[in-house]
Structures are given as C-alpha cells and as structure tokens.
Design a protein around this motif. Structure first.
Motif, PDB file in Angstrom:
ATOM      1  N   THR A  30       0.860  -1.184   0.000  1.00 45.44           N
ATOM      2  CA  THR A  30       0.000   0.000   0.000  1.00 45.44           C
ATOM      3  C   THR A  30       0.892   1.228   0.000  1.00 45.44           C
ATOM      4  OG1 THR A  30      -1.747  -1.138   1.217  1.00 45.44           O
ATOM      5  CG2 THR A  30      -1.802   1.261   1.244  1.00 45.44           C
ATOM      6  N   ALA A  32       1.017   5.425  -0.255  1.00 45.86           N
ATOM      7  CA  ALA A  32       0.235   6.666  -0.185  1.00 45.86           C
ATOM      8  C   ALA A  32       0.961   7.725  -1.003  1.00 45.86           C
ATOM      9  CB  ALA A  32       0.098   7.119   1.266  1.00 45.86           C
ATOM     10  N   VAL A  34       1.130  11.522  -1.448  1.00 46.82           N
ATOM     11  CA  VAL A  34       0.666  12.735  -0.761  1.00 46.82           C
ATOM     12  C   VAL A  34       1.134  13.967  -1.532  1.00 46.82           C
ATOM     13  CG1 VAL A  34       0.665  11.610   1.494  1.00 46.82           C
ATOM     14  CG2 VAL A  34       2.685  12.882   0.760  1.00 46.82           C
ATOM     15  N   LYS A  41      -2.375  14.632  -7.990  1.00 48.10           N
ATOM     16  CA  LYS A  41      -2.512  13.288  -7.405  1.00 48.10           C
ATOM     17  C   LYS A  41      -3.629  12.504  -8.096  1.00 48.10           C
ATOM     18  CE  LYS A  41      -3.282  14.720  -3.136  1.00 48.10           C
ATOM     19  NZ  LYS A  41      -3.350  16.192  -3.306  1.00 48.10           N
ATOM     20  N   GLU A 164      -8.425  10.301  -2.360  1.00 45.61           N
ATOM     21  CA  GLU A 164      -8.801  11.089  -1.176  1.00 45.61           C
ATOM     22  C   GLU A 164      -9.916  10.404  -0.371  1.00 45.61           C
ATOM     23  OE1 GLU A 164      -7.267  13.948  -0.493  1.00 45.61           O
ATOM     24  OE2 GLU A 164      -6.682  14.916  -2.368  1.00 45.61           O
ATOM     25  N   ASP A 178      -9.725   4.521   7.409  1.00 47.64           N
ATOM     26  CA  ASP A 178      -8.326   4.041   7.455  1.00 47.64           C
ATOM     27  C   ASP A 178      -8.283   2.560   7.830  1.00 47.64           C
ATOM     28  OD1 ASP A 178      -7.429   6.485   6.773  1.00 47.64           O
ATOM     29  OD2 ASP A 178      -6.706   7.057   8.768  1.00 47.64           O
ATOM     30  N   VAL A 194      -3.039   4.950  -2.437  1.00 53.65           N
ATOM     31  CA  VAL A 194      -3.960   5.852  -1.743  1.00 53.65           C
ATOM     32  C   VAL A 194      -3.509   7.286  -1.988  1.00 53.65           C
ATOM     33  CG1 VAL A 194      -4.980   6.461   0.489  1.00 53.65           C
ATOM     34  CG2 VAL A 194      -4.247   4.108   0.069  1.00 53.65           C
ATOM     35  N   THR A 196      -3.858  11.036  -0.957  1.00 60.07           N
ATOM     36  CA  THR A 196      -4.365  11.777   0.202  1.00 60.07           C
ATOM     37  C   THR A 196      -3.502  13.006   0.467  1.00 60.07           C
ATOM     38  OG1 THR A 196      -5.007  11.566   2.537  1.00 60.07           O
ATOM     39  CG2 THR A 196      -3.011  10.414   1.885  1.00 60.07           C
ATOM     40  N   SER A 201      -3.588   9.885   7.984  1.00 55.19           N
ATOM     41  CA  SER A 201      -4.101   8.734   7.222  1.00 55.19           C
ATOM     42  C   SER A 201      -2.974   8.019   6.493  1.00 55.19           C
ATOM     43  CB  SER A 201      -5.104   9.217   6.175  1.00 55.19           C
ATOM     44  OG  SER A 201      -6.389   9.101   6.646  1.00 55.19           O
ATOM     45  N   ALA A 202      -2.100   8.820   5.879  1.00 55.86           N
ATOM     46  CA  ALA A 202      -0.990   8.231   5.119  1.00 55.86           C
ATOM     47  C   ALA A 202      -0.112   7.377   6.025  1.00 55.86           C
ATOM     48  CB  ALA A 202      -0.168   9.330   4.457  1.00 55.86           C
ATOM     49  N   SER A 206      -0.241   3.178   5.060  1.00 57.74           N
ATOM     50  CA  SER A 206       0.684   2.837   3.970  1.00 57.74           C
ATOM     51  C   SER A 206       1.948   2.117   4.424  1.00 57.74           C
ATOM     52  CB  SER A 206       1.063   4.106   3.220  1.00 57.74           C
ATOM     53  OG  SER A 206       1.684   4.999   4.097  1.00 57.74           O
ATOM     54  N   ILE A 209       5.331   5.948   1.538  1.00 57.97           N
ATOM     55  CA  ILE A 209       4.685   7.223   1.205  1.00 57.97           C
ATOM     56  C   ILE A 209       5.543   7.906   0.146  1.00 57.97           C
ATOM     57  CG2 ILE A 209       4.024   9.510   2.081  1.00 57.97           C
ATOM     58  CD1 ILE A 209       3.639   8.209   4.850  1.00 57.97           C
TER      59      ILE A 209
END
Lengths: 282, 260
Positions: A30, A32, A34, A41, A164, A178, A194, A196, A201-202, A206, A209
C-alpha cells in the motif's frame, strides 16, 4: 502484479500538471501518494485506470502498458481494479445494492444468489449492512464513501485505487475508513495506491509514502523516513509549515539564478525541478 | 491600424468551429460504433423510451391541441368571403401534419428532453459518475448515449403522430363549434389535398428531430466542464443548438423532399 509509472508528463493546455513523475507500487503493497491540493494526485490515479493518457511516459499495470492497450483489454484490466472516488461517484438513480452490483454484473460469472451474497458481504465489510435499498442521497458523506468502497471491492479486484478516501470527513469516520483500507489489504491482499493530503491517514495505512510536488515525486520512503525527512518541502508539508516551503522554493530559485550566466537569453525559464529533489532508497 | 487582429479573430473562430464540429462528428461516430454493444443498451432503451417518450406526451399534445384551434380560427378569419370554408380543413390538416406538428413538438422536446439529458449527463460527468462507469468496464457511450439516442429517434415520430392527430381533431372540433362548418365540409377539405407522402414527410422530419435533440443533449452533457455552472452552460447549449438545428433541418427537408 504491480503498478509502474515512469517519467509521466501530462499537461492540460498550457498548464503542466505532471512533469516526469515516476512511482512503483509492488504487489501487495500500500503506497500513499501525498501532496498539495492541485498537485496532480488524482490525475496520476486516472492515468493508472486509463481514464487519462500521458503526454509522455509509461504506465504499466499488471505487465500491461495501459496507454497502448486495446479497449477490450483495458476493460478486462479495469475489472481487476477497484477505484474509490473522492466523492464516491455513486449512481444517483440507483439504490446502494444496484450500485454495488454494477461491477459484479459486468465481470459476470456469478449467479443471482451469489451476487446477493457478495453485495451483502461487501456492505457488511464497510459497516453498511441494511442499507441495500437506500439511495445515495439518503446517506451521509462518510456512508457514501464507504458505499463507494463496497462497490469497488465487490468484484474482488487485485488493485485498489483510493482517491482522497478521507477528505472532508470527521476524525472518527476518517479512522473508520483508514481501518477499512488496512482491512482490505489484510483480508484481500490487494495492491493499493492511496491518494491523500491527510498525513495521519498516510502514516496509518501505507507501507510507503511518496510526496508529489510540482509534478514529480520529490521523496519516497517508509512512513518513518518521511516523518523524519530532511527535505524542506516534505518537512514543510508534513509539519504544515508553509514558510518552510516558501523558503525552500526561494532558495532554489536564487540557486538557479546564481548558476545562470546573467545573460537573459541563456536563462532557462523552463521547469528546473522542485527544490530539494531527492529520492530515498528503499 | 492593426490588420492582424480581425484576421486573428476570424481565424480563431473558424478553427474553433471546425474543432467543435470535428469533436461532435467523432462523438456521433463513437455512438454509431457502440451500437454493436447491444447487450448493454437494449434493455436501457426501453426505460428511456418511457422516460423520454411517454412522459413527453402531455406537453406535445397540449401544444398541438391549441395550435389546431388557432389554425382553424385564423384560416376562417383569412378565408371569409373569398375562399370556401372547407379549405379550413385543408389548411389545418396540411400545416399541422407537415409543419407545426413536427416543428413545435421538436422545439418543445428540445427543451424537455434535450435539457433533461444534458443536465443529467452533465451532472454525472462533473460528479465523476461517468468515470466510475469506465472504471467498472462499462462503455459509457453504450450505456448512456445509445439508449437515449435510440429512444429519442424512435419515440419522437410516435409523439408527433399523436400530436398531429390531436391538433387536427382540435381544429375539427373548433370548426364544428365556432365556425359554423359541418363535419363533412371539414373532412372534404382535409382530404382534398391529402397525399400519403405527407405522412412519410413528417415521419422523416420527426426521426431527424429526435436524433438531433438527443445526440446534442448527450454531447453537451458528456463534455460538461466545471461544476454546477458547467451543467447550466451545457443545458442551455443543448437547447439552443438543438432548436437551431431543428429549424435548419426543417428547411433542409422542405427543400429536398417537397420540390416537385
């Protein structure tokens, strides 16, 4: 079973959104992505689903070069992807059950009984059991996002793309979403990207990142590496300190001028690359 | 004097119009190509036939009834003393069937159906519902455009047929009750210049109007940009462009099919 974006460029008219973005998401991972609002994004995510074509660069999903795929093949690949939209994008005129059934109907191979079970199971996973006959307009924002997630997982995709998923939600609902993202990974073993701008959340969801800035990934690493990054752009974003980003941008501009010849004709007005550009080794 | 400015404007306008026409042609081609995806659009077409067709009947019948009444009264006012009154039947029959039935219905439906389609698809575009269809491997043209265009193209001739019948009947009733005419006189006038080609003519016109209203609505909805304002712009454009095209097509069919 991975997603590989290499040197993606995308412009809308004169506005350059992506300027050489490269990013890999490995199987079962996973990641993220950002960045600031308007950084590109969602545009990145749409390239992966083949909703947008890059001006330049390569988008490979599951070993397929997405921009050059035939429509039939692209549709087959899309049934391996679940896309969770920022505002859920539920079909207004359909009930939640009908919304969730859409992907299953298209994928085929399931009877009516199994379809009903899958819908029920998907809604149960996101805590919306009993909402089958409601219309999207009758749900709250958080419930709609969860229904969108149920729709995306109902046909058991190998990839989940979240746009998002927690924006505009209260802290408790954010935490619920989450946990759902983590649960999807644990239960279904999906590969996820993801999008975001919510760092909490990230960090929560994740394995890695990546920070998108001025159309490029300026840094990527584990949540801890990003949290402790020395890159002023990343630090400024993570800590919510705009002055740090302004200073880094100004320093980069001055640095560019110093390196110029002083002759206006020789000054490069094009994109120099974002300040503090570096990629952390994994 | 800067001579490049007007040239620039003309050039840009021409390029803009040609680009729009190119995009629209590509959209029509894409819709035609998506007709092969019968499994997706066939079931949805029946739904749209009810929504776009049956639900539009009241407004079309209302318009044509009053048109028939006015036509009978105006014909009588014009003919008095000079032309036999049974020509009221001829005028009501011919004008309602050939012109007013199809055109007024087409214009009313461009407001009702065209605006409805543009607003619905435009909202779906800006709220990413069309993208959502794509991500679930649905061809949005097969799913959204083809059912509406097929339904509109099939149903507008049916609506116009009902409108014509009601318009002529309203003119007939007016003639009997307000113009001191007998039913035989009205029928005699109605049959006097009737040609079976009149039916073919209004059906061809109606099919083209149904196609134009729905395809323009779909095109504008599909290409909506921005939020609520974009939906408003798309809806207005759909109505204006479809109305203009209906009038252009009306003249085109008269020039091509009615020349002896």
């Amino acid at each position: 079973m991975s997603i590989q974006l290499t040197n993606i460029h995308k412009a809308f008219g004169p506005k350059k959104i992506l300027r050489g973005l490269s990013l890999n998401v490995e199987e079962g991972e996973t990641v993220a992505l950002v960045g600031f609002s308007g950084a590109g994004k969602s545009v990145t995510l749409k390239h992966i689903a083949g909703l947008l074509m890059p001006d330049q660069g390569s988008v490979v999903v599951d070993g397929n070069e997405v921009p050059t795929m035939k429509r039939e093949d692209l549709y087959k690949l899309r049934l391996e992807m679940g896309y969770v939209f920022q505002f859920a994008a539920l079909f207004d005129s359909m009930t939640i059950q009908e919304n969730v059934e859409m992907g299953l109907v298209k994928k085929g191979g399931v009877g009516r009984k199994e379809m009903a079970e899958r819908v029920s199971e998907s809604l149960e996973r996101v805590g919306l059991k009993g909402f089958e006959n409601r219309l999207p307009a009758e749900l709250s924002g958080g419930q709609r996002k969860r229904a969108g997630l149920a729709r995306a997982i109902a046909y058991r995709p190998k990839y989940l793309l979240y746009d998002e998923p927690t924006s505009g939600l209260d802290p408790v609902t954010t935490e619920v979403i989450d946990r759902l993202i983590l649960k999807m990974k644990e239960d279904l073993g999906v590969t996820s990207l993801v999008i975001t701008h919510d760092m909490k959340s990230a960090y929560n969801v994740s394995d890695r990142i990546a920070m998108l800035y001025e159309g490029m990934v300026v840094e990527e690493g584990t949540p801890d590496q990003i949290r402790n990054s020395s890159n002023p752009i990343v630090r400024g974003f993570v800590e919510g300190r705009p002055e740090m980003i302004e200073e880094a941008t100004r320093a980069a501009a001055e640095d560019g001028e110093d390196r110029g010849t002083g002759d206006e004709r020789n000054v490069d007005h094009g994109h120099r690359g974002p300040p503090g550009l570096q990629r952390r080794d994994r | 004097m800067n001579w490049t400015t007007p040239l620039d404007v003309v050039g840009r306008t021409t390029v803009g119009m040609l680009s729009d026409f190119g995009r629209f042609s590509r959209f029509v081609y894409e819709a035609g190509r998506s007709m092969g995806d019968v499994g997706t659009w066939l079931g949805l077409t029946v739904l749209q036939m009810r929504k776009l067709g049956v639900n539009s009947l009241p407004i079309a019948l209302f318009l044509s009834a009053f048109t028939g009444i006015v036509m009978a009264l105006q014909a009588s006012y014009t003919f008095t003393g000079a032309i036999p009154l049974y020509f009221v039947g001829t005028l009501v029959g011919k004008t309602v069937m050939l012109e007013l039935g199809p055109v007024l219905t087409g214009l009313a439906l461009s407001g009702r159906i065209g605006a409805n389609i543009a607003a619905e698809l435009g909202t779906m575009r800006v709220s990413e519902q069309i993208d959502a269809l794509e991500t679930m491997a649905y061809n949005p043209v097969s799913y959204l455009v083809v059912p509406r265009v097929v339904a509109g193209t099939l149903m507008v001739p049916v609506i116009v047929t009902f409108a014509n019948v009601v318009g002529i009947a309203a003119g007939w009733i007016t003639a009997l009750n307000m113009l001191d005419m007998s039913s035989e006189q009205f029928q005699f006038g109605l049959r006097l210049f009737y040609d079976p080609f009149d039916v073919t003519f209004y059906i061809i016109k109606s099919i083209s109007f149904g196609f134009v209203v729905t395809i323009v609505g779909c095109y504008q909805g599909f290409n909506t940009q921005g939020g609520a304002e974009g939906v408003g712009v798309a809806t207005t454009r759909a109505v204006v462009i479809a109305s203009v095209l209906i009038l252009v097509l009306d003249a085109f069919w008269a020039a091509t099919l009615l020349q002896q």
